[in-house]
Design an enzyme around this catalytic site. Structure first.
Site, PDB file in Angstrom:
ATOM      1  N   LYS A   1      38.404  46.970  82.408  1.00 31.26           N
ATOM      2  CA  LYS A   1      37.847  45.744  81.832  1.00 31.26           C
ATOM      3  C   LYS A   1      36.738  46.075  80.837  1.00 31.26           C
ATOM      4  O   LYS A   1      36.743  45.599  79.694  1.00 31.26           O
ATOM      5  CB  LYS A   1      37.299  44.830  82.928  1.00 31.26           C
ATOM      6  CG  LYS A   1      36.793  43.486  82.407  1.00 31.26           C
ATOM      7  CD  LYS A   1      36.097  42.681  83.476  1.00 31.26           C
ATOM      8  CE  LYS A   1      34.682  43.169  83.677  1.00 31.26           C
ATOM      9  NZ  LYS A   1      33.877  42.276  84.545  1.00 31.26           N
TER      10      LYS A   1
ATOM     11  N   ASP B   1      38.745  39.559  83.281  1.00 28.57           N
ATOM     12  CA  ASP B   1      37.623  39.263  84.175  1.00 28.57           C
ATOM     13  C   ASP B   1      38.031  38.148  85.136  1.00 28.57           C
ATOM     14  O   ASP B   1      39.207  37.760  85.190  1.00 28.57           O
ATOM     15  CB  ASP B   1      36.367  38.910  83.371  1.00 28.57           C
ATOM     16  CG  ASP B   1      36.438  37.538  82.721  1.00 28.57           C
ATOM     17  OD1 ASP B   1      37.529  36.918  82.701  1.00 28.57           O
ATOM     18  OD2 ASP B   1      35.398  37.066  82.214  1.00 28.57           O
TER      19      ASP B   1
END
Length: 242
Positions: free
Chosen positions: A136, A154
């Protein structure tokens, strides 16, 4: 009820139909959020990398309050690598988990100095070898500092793409691959911002503002939140987010 509807949508929809629906939803989000962008303040890849590490379990607003002092104190990767741990912890304390984040930032900087000649790497396979950097974080840096397309999976992203019935996967890496197959690669980074903005502003976890959602006609989870325009409008939020 909404989960059952989403499940039926997945069973009845062909892959081609899903691709078409996903791309239409992306176009609507583009019209809705023409200014969508990374809400972390940064001037270079190193600053974005540090800010993204700090953003774990913390709001972008709080990170942006902390980073001006941090960036001034540590102007380059060598400064981070040689940082006094106690001093850094005190600067970033309000972001939460400050001891672990200090370990990650100092370790990241030392690794960049030792392995990458002081330059933040611009490849996913290299970024994820740095302390405190997962896929991420790496995709945030690649997409926003280097212009390399990437999906930022996320919590908002995961929640919304499942609510959209684009996937039933719960693993972030699997979600990344599924969504990546639905959209043109050039759209990955900006799509991530659009989804995050939508999740923060309208499609909330507990009570989404369904009655004013521009995606209502294409979302199988419509009705999870209030469908009255008047009631839904009260739920809409605007940034910066605290």
């Amino acid at each position: 009820m909404a989960t059952n509807v989403a499940g039926r949508q997945r069973k009845q929809e062909t892959q081609l139909g899903l691709v078409r629906r996903a791309r239409k939803m992306n176009r609507i989000l583009a019209d809705t959020y023409p200014d969508a962008h990374c809400e972390l303040d940064f001037r270079n890849p190193l600053e974005l990398l540090v800010a993204t590490i700090l953003s774990a379990q913390c709001t972008d607003k709080r990170v942006n309050m902390v980073t001006p002092h941090l960036f001034a104190k540590y102007p380059d990767v060598e400064a981070y690598a040689a940082a006094d741990r106690t001093e850094m912890e005190e600067i970033i304390r309000s972001t939460g988990f400050f001891r672990a984040k200090t370990n990650s930032i100092i370790g990241m900087a030392q690794t960049v100095c030792e392995r990458y000649r002081g330059e933040v790497p611009n490849k996913l396979k290299d970024l994820v070898t740095l302390p405190g950097v997962g896929r991420k974080t790496a995709n945030v840096v690649l997409g926003n500092a280097f212009g390399v397309p990437g999906l930022t999976v996320d919590t908002h992203f995961q929640r919304l793409v499942r609510r959209f019935a684009w996937t039933e996967e719960t693993d972030p890496v699997k979600i990344e691959h599924v969504v990546g197959d639905l959209l043109p690669k050039r759209e990955w980074t900006i799509f991530s911002h659009r989804v995050i903005w939508h999740g923060r502003r309208i499609c909330h976890a507990r009570r989404p503002a369904c009655g004013v959602c521009p995606l209502a006609a294409l979302c199988p989870s419509y009705g999870t939140g209030p469908t009255s325009e008047k009631e839904a409008a009260k739920l809409v939020r605007s940034g910066p987010f605290s």
